[in-house]
Scaffold this motif. Structure first.
Motif, PDB file in Angstrom:
ATOM      1  N   ASP A 173       0.827  -1.206   0.000  1.00 49.02           N
ATOM      2  CA  ASP A 173       0.000   0.000   0.000  1.00 49.02           C
ATOM      3  C   ASP A 173       0.865   1.261   0.000  1.00 49.02           C
ATOM      4  OD1 ASP A 173      -2.678  -0.740  -0.162  1.00 49.02           O
ATOM      5  OD2 ASP A 173      -2.867  -1.071   1.991  1.00 49.02           O
ATOM      6  N   GLU A 174       1.842   1.292   0.901  1.00 44.94           N
ATOM      7  CA  GLU A 174       2.711   2.459   1.015  1.00 44.94           C
ATOM      8  C   GLU A 174       3.561   2.627  -0.244  1.00 44.94           C
ATOM      9  OE1 GLU A 174       4.872   5.790   2.492  1.00 44.94           O
ATOM     10  OE2 GLU A 174       2.871   4.962   2.813  1.00 44.94           O
ATOM     11  N   SER A 175       4.015   1.520  -0.810  1.00 48.41           N
ATOM     12  CA  SER A 175       4.811   1.592  -2.036  1.00 48.41           C
ATOM     13  C   SER A 175       3.984   2.168  -3.180  1.00 48.41           C
ATOM     14  CB  SER A 175       5.324   0.194  -2.407  1.00 48.41           C
ATOM     15  OG  SER A 175       6.153  -0.333  -1.389  1.00 48.41           O
ATOM     16  N   ALA A 176       2.751   1.694  -3.308  1.00 48.47           N
ATOM     17  CA  ALA A 176       1.872   2.215  -4.364  1.00 48.47           C
ATOM     18  C   ALA A 176       1.593   3.699  -4.153  1.00 48.47           C
ATOM     19  CB  ALA A 176       0.564   1.423  -4.389  1.00 48.47           C
ATOM     20  N   ARG A 177       1.383   4.108  -2.912  1.00 48.15           N
ATOM     21  CA  ARG A 177       1.128   5.527  -2.620  1.00 48.15           C
ATOM     22  C   ARG A 177       2.313   6.388  -3.037  1.00 48.15           C
ATOM     23  NH1 ARG A 177       2.367   9.499   0.419  1.00 48.15           N
ATOM     24  NH2 ARG A 177       4.007   8.326   1.503  1.00 48.15           N
ATOM     25  N   ARG A 178       3.524   5.936  -2.707  1.00 52.17           N
ATOM     26  CA  ARG A 178       4.723   6.705  -3.058  1.00 52.17           C
ATOM     27  C   ARG A 178       4.906   6.786  -4.567  1.00 52.17           C
ATOM     28  NH1 ARG A 178       9.613   6.388   0.927  1.00 52.17           N
ATOM     29  NH2 ARG A 178       8.594   6.358   2.947  1.00 52.17           N
ATOM     30  N   LEU A 179       4.669   5.671  -5.230  1.00 52.15           N
ATOM     31  CA  LEU A 179       4.823   5.654  -6.684  1.00 52.15           C
ATOM     32  C   LEU A 179       3.810   6.576  -7.356  1.00 52.15           C
ATOM     33  CD1 LEU A 179       5.369   1.810  -7.097  1.00 52.15           C
ATOM     34  CD2 LEU A 179       7.066   3.577  -7.592  1.00 52.15           C
ATOM     35  N   GLU A 180       2.581   6.563  -6.857  1.00 54.67           N
ATOM     36  CA  GLU A 180       1.538   7.412  -7.432  1.00 54.67           C
ATOM     37  C   GLU A 180       1.827   8.894  -7.224  1.00 54.67           C
ATOM     38  OE1 GLU A 180      -2.615   4.895  -7.332  1.00 54.67           O
ATOM     39  OE2 GLU A 180      -1.884   5.703  -5.442  1.00 54.67           O
ATOM     40  N   SER A 181       2.363   9.223  -6.050  1.00 55.01           N
ATOM     41  CA  SER A 181       2.630  10.631  -5.733  1.00 55.01           C
ATOM     42  C   SER A 181       4.022  11.075  -6.165  1.00 55.01           C
ATOM     43  CB  SER A 181       2.453  10.870  -4.226  1.00 55.01           C
ATOM     44  OG  SER A 181       3.350  10.063  -3.487  1.00 55.01           O
ATOM     45  N   LYS A 182       4.734  10.162  -6.867  1.00 54.31           N
ATOM     46  CA  LYS A 182       6.073  10.454  -7.394  1.00 54.31           C
ATOM     47  C   LYS A 182       7.060  10.803  -6.287  1.00 54.31           C
ATOM     48  CE  LYS A 182       4.628  11.763 -12.050  1.00 54.31           C
ATOM     49  NZ  LYS A 182       3.323  11.101 -11.931  1.00 54.31           N
ATOM     50  N   GLU A 183       6.896  10.161  -5.123  1.00 59.34           N
ATOM     51  CA  GLU A 183       7.868  10.307  -4.037  1.00 59.34           C
ATOM     52  C   GLU A 183       9.003   9.307  -4.236  1.00 59.34           C
ATOM     53  OE1 GLU A 183       6.221  10.246  -0.074  1.00 59.34           O
ATOM     54  OE2 GLU A 183       4.305  11.041  -0.802  1.00 59.34           O
ATOM     55  N   GLU A 184      10.078   9.504  -3.470  1.00 58.78           N
ATOM     56  CA  GLU A 184      11.193   8.568  -3.525  1.00 58.78           C
ATOM     57  C   GLU A 184      10.729   7.183  -3.073  1.00 58.78           C
ATOM     58  OE1 GLU A 184      14.860   7.013  -4.207  1.00 58.78           O
ATOM     59  OE2 GLU A 184      14.183   9.033  -4.703  1.00 58.78           O
ATOM     60  N   MET A 185      11.022   6.172  -3.873  1.00 59.65           N
ATOM     61  CA  MET A 185      10.621   4.802  -3.544  1.00 59.65           C
ATOM     62  C   MET A 185      11.817   3.868  -3.679  1.00 59.65           C
ATOM     63  SD  MET A 185       8.395   2.666  -2.562  1.00 59.65           S
ATOM     64  CE  MET A 185       9.029   1.036  -2.177  1.00 59.65           C
ATOM     65  N   PRO A 186      12.321   3.352  -2.544  1.00 58.93           N
ATOM     66  CA  PRO A 186      13.438   2.400  -2.605  1.00 58.93           C
ATOM     67  C   PRO A 186      12.978   1.052  -3.161  1.00 58.93           C
ATOM     68  CG  PRO A 186      12.694   2.662  -0.337  1.00 58.93           C
ATOM     69  CD  PRO A 186      11.916   3.644  -1.162  1.00 58.93           C
ATOM     70  N   MET A 187      13.300   0.776  -4.405  1.00 63.39           N
ATOM     71  CA  MET A 187      12.818  -0.432  -5.071  1.00 63.39           C
ATOM     72  C   MET A 187      13.366  -1.705  -4.427  1.00 63.39           C
ATOM     73  SD  MET A 187      10.622   0.216  -7.388  1.00 63.39           S
ATOM     74  CE  MET A 187      10.042   1.498  -8.507  1.00 63.39           C
ATOM     75  N   ASP A 188      14.530  -1.596  -3.749  1.00 64.31           N
ATOM     76  CA  ASP A 188      15.070  -2.793  -3.112  1.00 64.31           C
ATOM     77  C   ASP A 188      14.174  -3.263  -1.970  1.00 64.31           C
ATOM     78  OD1 ASP A 188      15.710  -0.475  -1.730  1.00 64.31           O
ATOM     79  OD2 ASP A 188      17.700  -1.147  -1.118  1.00 64.31           O
ATOM     80  N   VAL A 189      13.516  -2.330  -1.291  1.00 65.43           N
ATOM     81  CA  VAL A 189      12.595  -2.708  -0.218  1.00 65.43           C
ATOM     82  C   VAL A 189      11.367  -3.406  -0.795  1.00 65.43           C
ATOM     83  CG1 VAL A 189      11.143  -1.852   1.664  1.00 65.43           C
ATOM     84  CG2 VAL A 189      13.391  -0.826   1.260  1.00 65.43           C
ATOM     85  N   LEU A 190      10.830  -2.869  -1.873  1.00 67.68           N
ATOM     86  CA  LEU A 190       9.666  -3.493  -2.512  1.00 67.68           C
ATOM     87  C   LEU A 190      10.030  -4.859  -3.084  1.00 67.68           C
ATOM     88  CD1 LEU A 190       6.754  -3.405  -3.384  1.00 67.68           C
ATOM     89  CD2 LEU A 190       7.421  -1.982  -5.339  1.00 67.68           C
ATOM     90  N   ALA A 191      11.218  -4.970  -3.659  1.00 66.16           N
ATOM     91  CA  ALA A 191      11.667  -6.264  -4.171  1.00 66.16           C
ATOM     92  C   ALA A 191      11.802  -7.279  -3.039  1.00 66.16           C
ATOM     93  CB  ALA A 191      13.005  -6.102  -4.900  1.00 66.16           C
ATOM     94  N   SER A 192      12.280  -6.835  -1.881  1.00 64.71           N
ATOM     95  CA  SER A 192      12.390  -7.727  -0.724  1.00 64.71           C
ATOM     96  C   SER A 192      11.015  -8.190  -0.251  1.00 64.71           C
ATOM     97  CB  SER A 192      13.121  -7.014   0.430  1.00 64.71           C
ATOM     98  OG  SER A 192      14.458  -6.752   0.091  1.00 64.71           O
ATOM     99  N   ALA A 193      10.039  -7.289  -0.286  1.00 57.38           N
ATOM    100  CA  ALA A 193       8.677  -7.646   0.113  1.00 57.38           C
ATOM    101  C   ALA A 193       8.096  -8.711  -0.809  1.00 57.38           C
ATOM    102  CB  ALA A 193       7.786  -6.409   0.116  1.00 57.38           C
TER     103      ALA A 193
END
Length: 235
Positions: free
Chosen positions: A68-88
Protein backbone atom coordinates in the motif's frame (compact mmCIF):
# COMPACT_ATOMS: atom_id res chain seq x y z
CA UNK A 1 22.74 12.38 0.83
CA UNK A 2 19.33 12.02 -0.88
CA UNK A 3 16.32 10.48 0.83
CA UNK A 4 16.50 7.22 -1.13
CA UNK A 5 20.07 6.56 0.01
CA UNK A 6 19.14 7.37 3.60
CA UNK A 7 16.27 4.86 3.48
CA UNK A 8 18.47 2.15 2.02
CA UNK A 9 21.19 2.75 4.62
CA UNK A 10 18.59 2.60 7.40
CA UNK A 11 17.30 -0.67 5.95
CA UNK A 12 20.78 -2.22 5.82
CA UNK A 13 21.78 -0.96 9.28
CA UNK A 14 18.59 -2.44 10.76
CA UNK A 15 19.30 -5.75 9.06
CA UNK A 16 22.81 -5.84 10.50
CA UNK A 17 21.60 -4.96 13.98
CA UNK A 18 18.98 -7.68 13.88
CA UNK A 19 21.54 -10.24 12.75
CA UNK A 20 23.79 -9.33 15.67
CA UNK A 21 20.87 -9.58 18.06
CA UNK A 22 19.96 -13.02 16.78
CA UNK A 23 23.53 -14.20 17.29
CA UNK A 24 23.57 -12.88 20.85
CA UNK A 25 20.22 -14.54 21.55
CA UNK A 26 21.40 -17.84 20.12
CA UNK A 27 24.59 -17.72 22.18
CA UNK A 28 22.62 -17.06 25.36
CA UNK A 29 20.33 -19.99 24.64
CA UNK A 30 23.27 -22.33 24.11
CA UNK A 31 24.94 -21.10 27.29
CA UNK A 32 21.76 -21.77 29.26
CA UNK A 33 21.59 -25.34 27.99
CA UNK A 34 25.20 -26.03 29.01
CA UNK A 35 25.16 -24.33 32.40
CA UNK A 36 25.00 -27.56 34.33
CA UNK A 37 21.25 -27.79 34.05
CA UNK A 38 20.78 -24.66 36.15
CA UNK A 39 18.63 -22.98 33.50
CA UNK A 40 15.55 -24.71 32.16
CA UNK A 41 14.95 -24.00 28.49
CA UNK A 42 11.30 -23.06 27.91
CA UNK A 43 9.50 -25.07 25.28
CA UNK A 44 7.40 -23.33 22.66
CA UNK A 45 3.66 -23.69 23.29
CA UNK A 46 1.73 -25.93 20.94
CA UNK A 47 0.05 -24.01 18.14
CA UNK A 48 -3.02 -25.36 16.37
CA UNK A 49 -3.07 -25.54 12.56
CA UNK A 50 -5.66 -22.75 12.33
CA UNK A 51 -3.72 -20.47 14.67
CA UNK A 52 -0.54 -21.17 12.72
CA UNK A 53 -2.18 -20.26 9.42
CA UNK A 54 -3.87 -17.17 10.86
CA UNK A 55 -0.67 -15.73 12.34
CA UNK A 56 0.93 -16.23 8.93
CA UNK A 57 -1.95 -14.16 7.57
CA UNK A 58 -0.71 -11.48 9.96
CA UNK A 59 2.62 -11.51 8.12
CA UNK A 60 0.75 -11.25 4.81
CA UNK A 61 -1.25 -8.29 6.12
CA UNK A 62 1.91 -6.43 7.07
CA UNK A 63 3.37 -7.02 3.62
CA UNK A 64 0.12 -5.68 2.15
CA UNK A 65 0.78 -2.49 4.15
CA UNK A 66 4.22 -2.31 2.53
CA UNK A 67 2.54 -2.72 -0.86
CA UNK A 68 0.00 0.00 0.00
CA UNK A 69 2.71 2.46 1.01
CA UNK A 70 4.81 1.59 -2.04
CA UNK A 71 1.87 2.21 -4.36
CA UNK A 72 1.13 5.53 -2.62
CA UNK A 73 4.72 6.70 -3.06
CA UNK A 74 4.82 5.65 -6.68
CA UNK A 75 1.54 7.41 -7.43
CA UNK A 76 2.63 10.63 -5.73
CA UNK A 77 6.07 10.45 -7.39
CA UNK A 78 7.87 10.31 -4.04
CA UNK A 79 11.19 8.57 -3.53
CA UNK A 80 10.62 4.80 -3.54
CA UNK A 81 13.44 2.40 -2.61
CA UNK A 82 12.82 -0.43 -5.07
CA UNK A 83 15.07 -2.79 -3.11
CA UNK A 84 12.60 -2.71 -0.22
CA UNK A 85 9.67 -3.49 -2.51
CA UNK A 86 11.67 -6.26 -4.17
CA UNK A 87 12.39 -7.73 -0.72
CA UNK A 88 8.68 -7.65 0.11
CA UNK A 89 7.81 -9.53 -3.09
CA UNK A 90 10.57 -12.04 -2.37
CA UNK A 91 9.24 -12.65 1.12
CA UNK A 92 5.74 -13.16 -0.28
CA UNK A 93 7.10 -15.72 -2.71
CA UNK A 94 9.08 -17.66 -0.06
CA UNK A 95 6.85 -17.50 2.99
CA UNK A 96 3.32 -17.07 1.66
CA UNK A 97 3.19 -18.61 -1.81
CA UNK A 98 5.76 -21.43 -1.51
CA UNK A 99 5.03 -22.31 2.12
CA UNK A 100 1.76 -21.03 3.59
CA UNK A 101 -0.35 -21.52 0.46
CA UNK A 102 1.23 -24.90 -0.22
CA UNK A 103 0.06 -26.06 3.23
CA UNK A 104 -3.47 -25.00 2.35
CA UNK A 105 -3.33 -26.64 -1.08
CA UNK A 106 -1.86 -29.90 0.19
CA UNK A 107 -3.63 -30.35 3.54
CA UNK A 108 -6.83 -28.27 3.63
CA UNK A 109 -8.27 -27.91 0.14
CA UNK A 110 -8.26 -31.65 -0.72
CA UNK A 111 -10.01 -32.54 2.54
CA UNK A 112 -12.81 -30.06 1.86
CA UNK A 113 -13.25 -31.42 -1.67
CA UNK A 114 -13.31 -34.99 -0.36
CA UNK A 115 -15.88 -34.03 2.30
CA UNK A 116 -18.00 -32.17 -0.27
CA UNK A 117 -17.94 -28.97 1.80
CA UNK A 118 -17.12 -25.41 0.69
CA UNK A 119 -16.02 -26.80 -2.67
CA UNK A 120 -16.86 -23.62 -4.58
CA UNK A 121 -14.99 -21.47 -2.07
CA UNK A 122 -11.95 -23.75 -2.26
CA UNK A 123 -11.99 -23.48 -6.05
CA UNK A 124 -11.96 -19.67 -5.91
CA UNK A 125 -9.23 -19.62 -3.25
CA UNK A 126 -7.04 -21.92 -5.33
CA UNK A 127 -7.50 -19.80 -8.46
CA UNK A 128 -6.58 -16.70 -6.45
CA UNK A 129 -3.37 -18.38 -5.28
CA UNK A 130 -2.45 -18.88 -8.93
CA UNK A 131 -3.35 -15.29 -9.80
CA UNK A 132 -1.30 -14.02 -6.86
CA UNK A 133 1.78 -15.87 -8.06
CA UNK A 134 1.48 -14.29 -11.48
CA UNK A 135 1.19 -10.85 -9.87
CA UNK A 136 4.24 -11.54 -7.72
CA UNK A 137 6.18 -12.53 -10.83
CA UNK A 138 5.23 -9.17 -12.32
CA UNK A 139 6.24 -7.19 -9.21
CA UNK A 140 9.62 -8.93 -9.14
CA UNK A 141 10.15 -8.29 -12.85
CA UNK A 142 9.26 -4.62 -12.58
CA UNK A 143 11.35 -3.94 -9.46
CA UNK A 144 14.37 -5.56 -11.13
CA UNK A 145 14.17 -3.11 -14.05
CA UNK A 146 16.31 0.03 -13.93
CA UNK A 147 13.52 1.92 -15.67
CA UNK A 148 10.49 0.41 -13.96
CA UNK A 149 7.05 1.16 -15.40
CA UNK A 150 5.67 2.89 -12.30
CA UNK A 151 2.10 3.06 -13.60
CA UNK A 152 2.06 -0.68 -14.29
CA UNK A 153 3.70 -1.42 -10.93
CA UNK A 154 1.04 0.56 -9.05
CA UNK A 155 -1.70 -1.34 -10.90
CA UNK A 156 -0.18 -4.72 -10.01
CA UNK A 157 0.32 -3.78 -6.35
CA UNK A 158 -3.26 -2.54 -6.07
CA UNK A 159 -4.59 -5.71 -7.72
CA UNK A 160 -2.67 -7.90 -5.29
CA UNK A 161 -3.89 -6.01 -2.22
CA UNK A 162 -7.48 -5.86 -3.45
CA UNK A 163 -7.58 -9.64 -3.97
CA UNK A 164 -5.76 -10.80 -0.85
CA UNK A 165 -7.58 -8.75 1.77
CA UNK A 166 -10.95 -10.50 1.14
CA UNK A 167 -9.12 -13.75 0.35
CA UNK A 168 -7.50 -14.06 3.76
CA UNK A 169 -10.59 -12.72 5.55
CA UNK A 170 -12.74 -15.46 3.99
CA UNK A 171 -10.22 -18.11 5.01
CA UNK A 172 -10.03 -16.80 8.59
CA UNK A 173 -13.78 -16.53 9.10
CA UNK A 174 -15.13 -19.43 7.01
CA UNK A 175 -12.55 -21.97 5.85
CA UNK A 176 -10.39 -22.36 8.93
CA UNK A 177 -13.27 -22.63 11.45
CA UNK A 178 -14.98 -25.21 9.22
CA UNK A 179 -11.83 -27.28 8.98
CA UNK A 180 -12.32 -28.53 12.54
CA UNK A 181 -15.61 -30.10 11.49
CA UNK A 182 -14.17 -32.30 8.73
CA UNK A 183 -11.17 -33.86 10.52
CA UNK A 184 -10.80 -35.84 13.73
CA UNK A 185 -9.16 -34.37 16.82
CA UNK A 186 -6.12 -36.60 16.37
CA UNK A 187 -5.79 -35.68 12.71
CA UNK A 188 -6.08 -31.99 13.53
CA UNK A 189 -3.38 -32.18 16.21
CA UNK A 190 -1.09 -34.20 13.95
CA UNK A 191 -1.37 -31.52 11.27
CA UNK A 192 -0.07 -28.98 13.78
CA UNK A 193 3.15 -30.97 13.99
CA UNK A 194 3.30 -31.31 10.19
CA UNK A 195 3.01 -27.54 9.79
CA UNK A 196 5.66 -26.87 12.43
CA UNK A 197 8.07 -29.38 10.92
CA UNK A 198 7.65 -27.86 7.47
CA UNK A 199 8.28 -24.36 8.81
CA UNK A 200 11.45 -25.42 10.63
CA UNK A 201 12.72 -27.35 7.62
CA UNK A 202 12.29 -24.38 5.30
CA UNK A 203 13.13 -21.42 7.54
CA UNK A 204 14.91 -22.75 10.62
CA UNK A 205 13.84 -23.09 14.23
CA UNK A 206 12.71 -19.47 14.50
CA UNK A 207 11.37 -19.10 10.98
CA UNK A 208 8.20 -17.22 11.88
CA UNK A 209 9.95 -14.81 14.23
CA UNK A 210 12.70 -14.14 11.68
CA UNK A 211 10.11 -13.47 8.97
CA UNK A 212 8.25 -11.00 11.20
CA UNK A 213 11.58 -9.24 11.84
CA UNK A 214 12.19 -9.05 8.08
CA UNK A 215 8.82 -7.35 7.55
CA UNK A 216 9.53 -4.95 10.41
CA UNK A 217 12.73 -3.83 8.70
CA UNK A 218 10.79 -3.11 5.51
CA UNK A 219 8.25 -1.09 7.48
CA UNK A 220 11.03 0.88 9.15
CA UNK A 221 12.66 1.63 5.80
CA UNK A 222 9.35 3.05 4.52
CA UNK A 223 8.52 4.95 7.72
CA UNK A 224 5.40 2.92 8.53
CA UNK A 225 6.66 0.80 11.44
CA UNK A 226 5.27 3.01 14.23
CA UNK A 227 1.74 1.70 14.81
CA UNK A 228 0.64 5.07 16.22
CA UNK A 229 0.84 6.76 12.80
CA UNK A 230 -2.25 4.83 11.71
CA UNK A 231 -4.38 6.33 14.51
CA UNK A 232 -6.73 8.99 13.06
CA UNK A 233 -6.63 12.47 14.54
CA UNK A 234 -10.11 12.98 15.91
CA UNK A 235 -11.59 16.45 16.53
Amino acid sequence: MDRGNRLRRTFLRSAGALGAGLLVGASASIAAQHAGGRKEVKEEPDISPAEDLMREHGVLNRVLLVYDESARRLESKEEMPMDVLASAAGLLRRFIEEYHEKLEEEHLFPRFVQAGKLVELVSVLRSQHEAGRRLTDEVRRLTASKEADRVRLVTVLRQFVRMYRPHEAREDTVLFPAFRTIVTKDEYEALGEVFEDREHALFGEHGFEDTVADVARMEQALGIYDLAIFTPRLP
